[in-house]
Design a protein around this motif. Structure first.
Motif, PDB file in Angstrom:
ATOM      1  N   LEU A 170       3.922   6.605  -9.194  1.00 28.96           N
ATOM      2  CA  LEU A 170       2.829   5.616  -9.243  1.00 28.96           C
ATOM      3  C   LEU A 170       2.635   4.967  -7.881  1.00 28.96           C
ATOM      4  O   LEU A 170       1.525   4.930  -7.338  1.00 28.96           O
ATOM      5  CB  LEU A 170       3.162   4.563 -10.306  1.00 28.96           C
ATOM      6  CG  LEU A 170       2.152   3.424 -10.473  1.00 28.96           C
ATOM      7  CD1 LEU A 170       0.810   3.974 -10.909  1.00 28.96           C
ATOM      8  CD2 LEU A 170       2.664   2.399 -11.485  1.00 28.96           C
ATOM      9  N   VAL A 171       3.777   4.512  -7.302  1.00 24.26           N
ATOM     10  CA  VAL A 171       3.699   3.822  -6.013  1.00 24.26           C
ATOM     11  C   VAL A 171       3.129   4.750  -4.949  1.00 24.26           C
ATOM     12  O   VAL A 171       2.256   4.386  -4.164  1.00 24.26           O
ATOM     13  CB  VAL A 171       5.104   3.322  -5.603  1.00 24.26           C
ATOM     14  CG1 VAL A 171       5.061   2.731  -4.201  1.00 24.26           C
ATOM     15  CG2 VAL A 171       5.600   2.289  -6.605  1.00 24.26           C
ATOM     16  N   ALA A 172       3.645   5.990  -4.958  1.00 25.50           N
ATOM     17  CA  ALA A 172       3.194   6.943  -3.948  1.00 25.50           C
ATOM     18  C   ALA A 172       1.715   7.249  -4.116  1.00 25.50           C
ATOM     19  O   ALA A 172       1.010   7.542  -3.148  1.00 25.50           O
ATOM     20  CB  ALA A 172       4.007   8.222  -4.028  1.00 25.50           C
ATOM     21  N   GLY A 173       1.234   7.184  -5.355  1.00 19.81           N
ATOM     22  CA  GLY A 173      -0.177   7.427  -5.587  1.00 19.81           C
ATOM     23  C   GLY A 173      -1.035   6.305  -5.045  1.00 19.81           C
ATOM     24  O   GLY A 173      -2.095   6.524  -4.468  1.00 19.81           O
ATOM     25  N   LEU A 174      -0.534   5.065  -5.215  1.00 17.59           N
ATOM     26  CA  LEU A 174      -1.306   3.917  -4.750  1.00 17.59           C
ATOM     27  C   LEU A 174      -1.277   3.806  -3.232  1.00 17.59           C
ATOM     28  O   LEU A 174      -2.248   3.421  -2.600  1.00 17.59           O
ATOM     29  CB  LEU A 174      -0.745   2.632  -5.373  1.00 17.59           C
ATOM     30  CG  LEU A 174      -1.018   2.485  -6.869  1.00 17.59           C
ATOM     31  CD1 LEU A 174      -0.274   1.283  -7.435  1.00 17.59           C
ATOM     32  CD2 LEU A 174      -2.525   2.333  -7.114  1.00 17.59           C
ATOM     33  N   PHE A 175      -0.133   4.120  -2.623  1.00 16.25           N
ATOM     34  CA  PHE A 175      -0.019   4.014  -1.159  1.00 16.25           C
ATOM     35  C   PHE A 175       0.410   5.348  -0.570  1.00 16.25           C
ATOM     36  O   PHE A 175       1.528   5.491  -0.097  1.00 16.25           O
ATOM     37  CB  PHE A 175       1.011   2.936  -0.783  1.00 16.25           C
ATOM     38  CG  PHE A 175       0.781   1.627  -1.466  1.00 16.25           C
ATOM     39  CD1 PHE A 175      -0.224   0.761  -1.024  1.00 16.25           C
ATOM     40  CD2 PHE A 175       1.553   1.249  -2.562  1.00 16.25           C
ATOM     41  CE1 PHE A 175      -0.440  -0.444  -1.655  1.00 16.25           C
ATOM     42  CE2 PHE A 175       1.338   0.029  -3.197  1.00 16.25           C
ATOM     43  CZ  PHE A 175       0.336  -0.817  -2.742  1.00 16.25           C
ATOM     44  N   PRO A 176      -0.470   6.336  -0.585  1.00 18.70           N
ATOM     45  CA  PRO A 176      -0.063   7.663  -0.131  1.00 18.70           C
ATOM     46  C   PRO A 176       0.275   7.678   1.358  1.00 18.70           C
ATOM     47  O   PRO A 176       1.032   8.513   1.814  1.00 18.70           O
ATOM     48  CB  PRO A 176      -1.283   8.542  -0.429  1.00 18.70           C
ATOM     49  CG  PRO A 176      -2.416   7.590  -0.493  1.00 18.70           C
ATOM     50  CD  PRO A 176      -1.876   6.299  -1.003  1.00 18.70           C
ATOM     51  N   GLY A 177      -0.276   6.731   2.118  1.00 18.99           N
ATOM     52  CA  GLY A 177      -0.028   6.747   3.551  1.00 18.99           C
ATOM     53  C   GLY A 177       1.378   6.312   3.916  1.00 18.99           C
ATOM     54  O   GLY A 177       1.857   6.528   5.016  1.00 18.99           O
ATOM     55  N   LEU A 178       2.047   5.672   2.934  1.00 22.29           N
ATOM     56  CA  LEU A 178       3.326   5.018   3.235  1.00 22.29           C
ATOM     57  C   LEU A 178       4.424   6.030   3.544  1.00 22.29           C
ATOM     58  O   LEU A 178       5.072   5.981   4.565  1.00 22.29           O
ATOM     59  CB  LEU A 178       3.708   4.165   2.032  1.00 22.29           C
ATOM     60  CG  LEU A 178       4.728   3.062   2.285  1.00 22.29           C
ATOM     61  CD1 LEU A 178       4.182   2.056   3.284  1.00 22.29           C
ATOM     62  CD2 LEU A 178       5.105   2.376   0.970  1.00 22.29           C
TER      63      LEU A 178
END
Lengths: 135, 763
Positions: free
Chosen positions: B455-463
């Motif tokens: 979920l997190v990676a989906g929301l902040f893919p640039g991270l």
């Protein structure tokens, strides 16, 4: 099977054969001989007891269980290979001791290896002879 | 990596003393490694790969050269990250199992091999680790070794992977021969020469065999669902998140060397697409949660392989993101399945429903993971699917079937995500266990973390995902400077395809029961698939082995002797050619009278032995032959041999006498024709041996060895008897082997005779 001639001869031959087998073992490094032949001669000596005085006497004369001798011989040979490993050299590298010993002439891991072969051959031959005679 | 193997050895012991916290304790190692690799992200994405070389087998060009670049880093993070979750989970899942320690030892050993696999830059070392993963996988699948099914599945996985492994080895050797190097980095430098080489296609096919078996591609896909006999956490770790992706890794790793050719795209992409469709369709008809997940895994592996096969920058990026997403959600779902089975007592979807009240936490985790699986925004799964569609749409006309297959497979995936999450946790309550319950913290933490990451990676893919996949693209020789990931790509054809997928998926989900009922009969066709071929080949080879054993090992000493003699005659005979026979120079005869007499005695004794009726007399005759030969040795100056022969002969006569004593008197049992046959065999063997010796003697005698031995025996080995020095020093290793054989023979004789006594037989 009790033959007076055979048992008398055995009594005379036995020490000679055993001595000869050790002689073969030791001189093997410089003259014809070696652990294998030495072991065969020693085994024949014990087999001679078996034929003249019976299996029990032969077992008693040998003192060790022949199977144990098989293992011991293998262990000697293997140990002679392991010693150089401890000294940081490849497995089975020959190591020699500088001092000369009166009878053995020279001591080194190959002598131990040959001794291992000797003991093993005695063990192997007698294991088979004893096992077959028991039947 | 070494720490992994070391801890694997200590694991059973640790897990016993640490009791119920053992799992958490052991999970510390992957967690620490995960942190370590996370720390490497910055330097690797910034400054480029890090490598370290240790020579291992320099003569064969096998080095332990480890290299961390973007591609390996993604895998390292997955391996250690999912590993942490799985090992902690296992500790709780099998808390009461007495062999928990062993399972964890296998898991850690697997983790270490897998890390070795993705970090090796040396192709041969990579192969070693590749096989190690197959081996640990075998142990893990067969963990419930008392069940027939587990053992069968383990063996099947081992054999299929073994076949691929051997092909891979051949491919790797071929590749390093073409390129003259075993380092992958060096091979990338010569990629053009390799692609133009006439052996390119062979090398490619062999490597593909390896990759396809490992990653369960059609027609080798059947081993993976079988591997589900392993405990759930093992399935989560090996058979969805990490090991099966090794094939994808290999393809991605070698794509800069072998890729970018029509063969690469034309073979890999269609097979990937086919696997993807087959996996998705088969999953659709199943009712066991774990089997469904297994086949969707096959489907996604197909998708990954297809994307790597397309081999453009976009498709590679899509593959990398899909790889991460899939590991995260599929690992989670497998663990959730374990929890459901643990808490509700079954894995059959028909018997499950409405579990959200009883298992709220598990339901939440499963929903997040399933949303990612379905590719719904804002999950990472959505991003991966957008990239996937975009990269397939870029293909020319040939891409249309691939796009269509992708949409169908994803639609089925969407429906199945609904089945595993919505069907099980929502709707009408149903479950065999009267008191379903959420598992404890250790079992929930791992899956929660994995699902949350998606979920997190989906929301902040640039991270995190963007720098990682960017570095991976660089590792695969693409220019990743303009590479950018975003959740929202705007309204474009890919988005339209996504919407189409959702619609198809929703329709399939609602209509699933009707479709299954109508088409269920067709599912029986699976029986005629490649699995059947595998089973047949196993059966046939076993039958052949039995036939061969019966033929060659009849239990009669006489046939053994015959087989041995005939085999050596044929093998030796093959090496004797006509021009060799013509080159024979018959040595000038210079014999003395006593030598001739000796030969006559030996021959006479041998003939007598063959003709004589009484067995004791035959033994005596044999003894005469032996002594004669010993004398011969002595005459031709081989005293050592003569002495040994003499003693051996004496003892064998004694042994013969002892044996014969307990046998019945010899009768002539063989018919005339067998006698003639035996005589013929004996004559051929003897004649061939003579011929052979004559040929050998006709060659000019060149021996540097005997000169060397003679010169060095005394000064180096302290012995003047060269024969003995050879035995105990130069070739002591051979002697060691021989005496070991002797020892084994003695033990064999002893055991056989004792055994017969034990049976009470007194023959």
């Amino acid at each position: 099977m009790n033959s007076l001639i055979l048992s008398t001869a055995t009594r005379l031959l036995l020490p000679l054969m055993l001595l000869y087998s050790v002689f073969l073992l030791i001189r093997g490094h410089n003259e014809p001989g070696g652990g294998f032949v030495g072991g065969l001669v020693a085994a024949s000596a014990i087999a001679l007891i078996k034929f003249s005085s019976g299996l029990e006497r032969a077992r008693a004369a040998l003192r060790f269980d022949p199977i144990t001798l098989v293992g011991t011989g293998l262990l000697f040979a293997f140990a002679s290979g392991l010693l150089p490993l401890v000294a940081g050299m490849p497995f089975l590298t020959a190591l020699w001791w500088d001092q000369k010993i009166p009878v053995l002439l020279k001591a080194g891991t190959p002598v131990l290896f040959d001794l291992g072969v000797y003991v093993l051959v005695v063990g192997v031959v007698l294991t088979m002879i004893f096992a077959l005679s028991e039947e | 990596m070494i720490s992994g193997f070391a801890l694997a050895v200590a694991a059973p012991w640790l897990s016993r003393i640490a009791g119920k916290h053992g799992g958490n304790l052991l999970a510390m190692l992957p967690a620490v490694l995960f942190a370590y690799f996370l720390g490497l992200v910055q330097p690797v994405t910034g400054a480029g790969p890090i490598s370290e070389i240790t020579r291992w087998v320099p003569t064969l060009g096998v080095d332990l050269s480890f290299r961390v670049d973007g591609l390996s880093l993604i895998f390292c993070l997955l391996i250690t990250g999912v590993g942490t979750a799985v090992i902690a989970y296992t500790g709780a899942y099998l808390a009461s199992h007495e062999q928990l320690g062993r399972l964890q030892a296998y898991l850690l050993a697997f983790m270490a091999s897998m890390l070795g696999l993705v970090l090796s830059d040396n192709l041969l070392a990579l192969f070693v680790f590749w096989e190690l993963t197959a081996f640990t996988s075998y142990l893990l699948i067969g963990f419930k070794h008392h069940e027939d099914k587990s053992r069968g599945s383990a063996l099947q996985a081992m054999l299929v992977n073994g076949l691929g492994g051997l092909c891979l080895l051949a491919g790797v050797i071929l590749l390093s021969n073409i390129g003259g190097n075993t380092s992958i980095v060096a091979l990338i430098g010569q990629a053009d020469a390799i692609r133009a080489h006439p052996h390119y296609l062979a090398a490619l096919l062999l490597v593909l065999m390896g990759a396809f078996t490992k990653s369960a591609q059609f027609p080798f896909h059947f081993w993976l669902p079988g591997a589900m006999a392993a405990p759930s956490p093992v399935s989560a770790y090996l058979h969805s998140a990490t090991m099966v992706k090794a094939g994808v890794y290999l393809l991605a790793r070698l794509s800069p060397v072998l890729g970018m050719t029509p063969e690469w795209v034309g073979i890999i992409a269609p097979i990937g697409a086919l696997t993807m469709l087959i996996g998705a369709v088969m999953a659709f008809f199943l009712t066991d949660l774990k089997q469904i997940l297994a086949y969707t895994t096959v489907s996604m592996l197909g998708a990954l392989v297809m994307l790597v096969g397309i081999n453009t920058q976009e498709s590679m990026a899509a593959a990398m993101v899909l790889l991460i997403v899939h590991s995260l959600y599929k690992g989670t779902l497998f663990l959730v399945t374990g929890s459901v089975e643990h808490g509700a007592g079954t894995r059959e979807i028909g018997e499950l429903g409405g579990l959200r009240r009883a298992m709220p936490l598990t339901a939440a985790i499963a929903s997040i993971a399933a949303l990612s699986m379905a590719g719904v925004p804002p999950m990472l799964g959505f991003i991966s699917k957008e990239l996937w569609y975009e990269s397939s749409l870029q293909l020319a006309l040939g891409g249309i079937p691939l796009v269509a297959a992708s949409v169908v497979a994803n639609g089925l995936g969407f429906a199945l995500a609904g089945v595993v999450a919505y069907g099980v946790f929502f709707g009408k309550p149903a479950h065999p266990d009267p008191h379903p319950h959420d598992p404890n913290f250790a079992m929930s933490a791992g899956p929660l973390l994995l699902a949350g990451l998606g979920l997190v990676a989906g929301l902040f893919p640039g991270l995190l995902i963007e720098p990682l996949t960017g570095a991976a693209l660089t590792a695969m020789a693409f220019d990743a400077s303009h590479y950018h990931l975003a959740l929202w790509h705007g309204i474009n054809p890919a988005f339209a395809l996504s919407l189409l997928t959702f619609a198809l998926g929703a329709a399939l989900y609602t209509g699933r029961e009707r479709v299954v009922a109508n088409l269920g009969r067709l599912a029986g066709m699976g029986r005629y698939g490649p699995k059947r071929l595998y089973e047949l080949s196993i059966q046939k080879s076993l039958a052949y082995a039995r036939f061969q054993t019966n033929l060659l090992q009849s239990g009669y000493l006489r046939s053994y002797v015959m087989v041995v003699v005939l085999t050596s005659v044929v093998m030796v005979g093959l090496s004797v050619t006509w021009d060799k026979v013509q080159s024979i120079v018959v040595p000038a005869l210079d014999v003395r009278l006593h030598e001739v007499l000796l030969a006559v005695v030996i021959l006479g004794a041998a003939l007598m032995m063959a003709r004589i009726g009484a067995s004791l007399a035959a033994v005596a005759a044999l003894g005469v032959v032996g002594y004669g030969v010993a004398l011969m040795f002595y005459l031709f100056s081989a005293p050592d041999l003569a002495m040994t022969q003499l003693s051996v002969e004496t003892l064998s006569v004694i042994l013969f006498v002892l044996v014969l004593r307990s046998l019945p008197e010899a009768k002539s049992l063989s018919s005339r024709s067998t006698r003639i046959r035996d005589a013929l065999v004996a004559a051929t063997a003897g004649g061939l041996m003579t011929l052979f010796l004559l040929i050998v003697l006709s060659e000019p005698f060149q021996s540097r060895l005997s000169g060397y031995f003679n010169e060095n025996s005394a000064p180096l080995a302290n012995g003047r008897n060269v024969v003995n020095v050879i035995l105990v020093d130069y070739r002591a290793f051979d002697t060691m082997g021989e005496i070991t054989v002797l020892a084994v023979a003695a033990i064999g004789v002893y055991a056989l005779l004792k055994m017969r006594k034990g049976e009470g037989g007194s023959r």
